[in-house]
Design a protein around this motif. Structure first.
Motif, short mmCIF file in Angstrom:
data_model
loop_
_atom_site.label_atom_id
_atom_site.label_comp_id
_atom_site.label_asym_id
_atom_site.label_seq_id
_atom_site.Cartn_x
_atom_site.Cartn_y
_atom_site.Cartn_z
N PRO A 34 0.75 -1.20 0.01
CA PRO A 34 0.09 0.00 -0.20
C PRO A 34 0.91 1.08 0.03
CG PRO A 34 -0.90 -1.59 1.41
CD PRO A 34 0.43 -1.99 1.00
N ARG A 35 1.78 1.29 0.65
CA ARG A 35 2.81 2.45 0.89
C ARG A 35 3.82 2.48 -0.63
NH1 ARG A 35 -0.27 5.68 3.95
NH2 ARG A 35 -1.17 4.33 5.64
N ALA A 36 4.62 1.44 -0.80
CA ALA A 36 5.39 1.56 -1.74
C ALA A 36 5.16 1.83 -3.09
CB ALA A 36 6.37 0.30 -1.69
N ASP A 37 3.80 1.00 -3.18
CA ASP A 37 3.17 1.14 -4.63
C ASP A 37 2.32 2.34 -4.80
OD1 ASP A 37 4.56 -1.06 -5.27
OD2 ASP A 37 2.97 -2.50 -4.47
N ALA A 38 2.11 3.12 -3.81
CA ALA A 38 1.07 4.08 -3.94
C ALA A 38 1.30 5.35 -4.87
CB ALA A 38 1.15 4.78 -2.60
N GLY A 43 -1.27 7.33 -9.64
CA GLY A 43 -1.26 7.93 -10.79
C GLY A 43 -2.29 7.19 -11.86
N TRP A 44 -2.40 5.91 -11.66
CA TRP A 44 -3.64 5.09 -12.63
C TRP A 44 -4.80 5.56 -12.34
CZ3 TRP A 44 -1.34 -0.44 -12.05
CH2 TRP A 44 -0.01 -0.62 -12.79
N VAL A 45 -5.35 5.34 -10.94
CA VAL A 45 -6.53 5.63 -10.47
C VAL A 45 -6.82 6.98 -10.71
CG1 VAL A 45 -6.51 3.71 -8.94
CG2 VAL A 45 -6.27 5.94 -8.15
N SER A 46 -6.05 8.10 -10.72
CA SER A 46 -6.52 9.32 -11.00
C SER A 46 -6.79 9.91 -12.46
CB SER A 46 -5.15 10.35 -10.57
OG SER A 46 -5.05 10.11 -9.14
N LEU A 58 -8.99 11.45 -5.43
CA LEU A 58 -8.48 11.25 -4.01
C LEU A 58 -7.06 11.59 -4.32
CD1 LEU A 58 -10.06 7.71 -3.38
CD2 LEU A 58 -10.96 9.71 -2.60
N SER A 59 -6.41 11.96 -2.90
CA SER A 59 -5.01 12.19 -2.59
C SER A 59 -3.96 10.66 -2.70
CB SER A 59 -4.73 12.77 -1.59
OG SER A 59 -4.85 12.00 -0.50
N ARG A 60 -2.64 11.04 -2.96
CA ARG A 60 -2.04 9.93 -2.77
C ARG A 60 -2.21 9.07 -1.62
NH1 ARG A 60 2.28 8.05 -0.39
NH2 ARG A 60 4.05 6.79 -1.42
N GLU A 61 -2.51 9.81 -0.31
CA GLU A 61 -2.34 9.27 0.90
C GLU A 61 -3.89 8.48 1.21
OE1 GLU A 61 -1.36 8.29 4.65
OE2 GLU A 61 -0.21 8.81 2.95
N GLN A 62 -4.65 8.97 0.54
CA GLN A 62 -6.12 8.46 0.63
C GLN A 62 -6.24 7.20 0.03
OE1 GLN A 62 -8.09 11.93 -0.88
NE2 GLN A 62 -9.44 12.19 1.08
N VAL A 63 -5.36 7.10 -1.13
CA VAL A 63 -5.34 5.90 -1.86
C VAL A 63 -4.58 4.80 -1.20
CG1 VAL A 63 -4.41 4.61 -4.09
CG2 VAL A 63 -5.84 6.75 -4.17
#
Length: 207
Positions: A34-38, A43-46, A58-63
């Motif tokens: 969850p952290r290393a691949d965030a 980038g994909w889901v945005s 959603l922000s990177r942290e939310q994802v």
């Protein structure tokens, strides 16, 4: 049926499935970190093309938090799919009886649910056979490694590309259904109009 992959239980992120596809490369499926691949996943889901995934805005942290929560579950799992060393897809699996989809169809023993998000095409654009190769590896993992009997997918009814992609791969269209809203302290999932589709093991791997 609901045990986490050994790689997750052990706290490592080793592949749970690896397969060489002639003319395509080596495809590995490993538990998502969850952290290393965030950065990759965010980038994909945005992207607008991923709007049906439900994480636009959603922000990177939310994802990262969403997938960190999923990482604690025994019934829902996330994986990064890599071709050679390059991330090419996000795969999520779940136990249908522990998911809202169970309210919309009769779950059978051996069923497994799947969500699949493909990475955006590279600078050279889409490549013929790319999606089919990835889906072939995915179904090998689900049917042969996990020993499941049927795969269920529930793309948004408006996501015609995804629906057509699954049907080309041998899935059979089921009913269009309404997946109810999920509103829990740890997660909110809005109502979804979905097109169910199913792939039987005997169709994917006939004896």
């Amino acid at each position: 049926m609901s045990e986490q992959p050994p790689a997750v239980r052990a706290g490592v992120r080793e592949p749970v499935h690896e397969q060489v596809v002639d003319g395509f490369g080596t495809v590995r499926i490993r538990p998502l970190d969850p952290r290393a691949d965030a950065d990759v996943v965010h980038g994909w889901v945005s992207e607008e093309r991923a709007s049906f995934w439900g994480m636009n805005g959603l922000s990177r942290e939310q994802v990262a938090e969403i997938y960190a929560h999923m990482d604690t579950l025994d019934t829902h799992h996330a994986f990064l799919v890599l071709r050679d060393c390059d991330p090419v897809a996000l795969l999520q699996t779940y136990e249908p009886e522990a998911d809202r989809v169970s309210e919309c169809y009769a779950v059978r023993p051996g069923d497994i649910g799947v969500h699949l998000l493909l990475a955006p095409a590279g600078a050279g654009g889409g490549r013929s056979g790319w999606t089919s190769a990835l889906l072939t590896v995915m179904t090998s993992y689900l049917f042969l490694t996990l020993d499941r009997q049927r795969v269920v997918v529930d793309p948004d009814v408006r996501n015609e590309k995804a629906i057509a992609r699954f049907l080309r791969q041998g899935f059979t269209a089921g009913p269009a259904v309404v997946l109810p809203e999920v509103d829990l302290p740890e997660v909110f999932i809005p109502r979804k109009d979905a097109q169910l589709a199913f792939l039987e093991r005997a169709v994917a791997f006939p004896s």
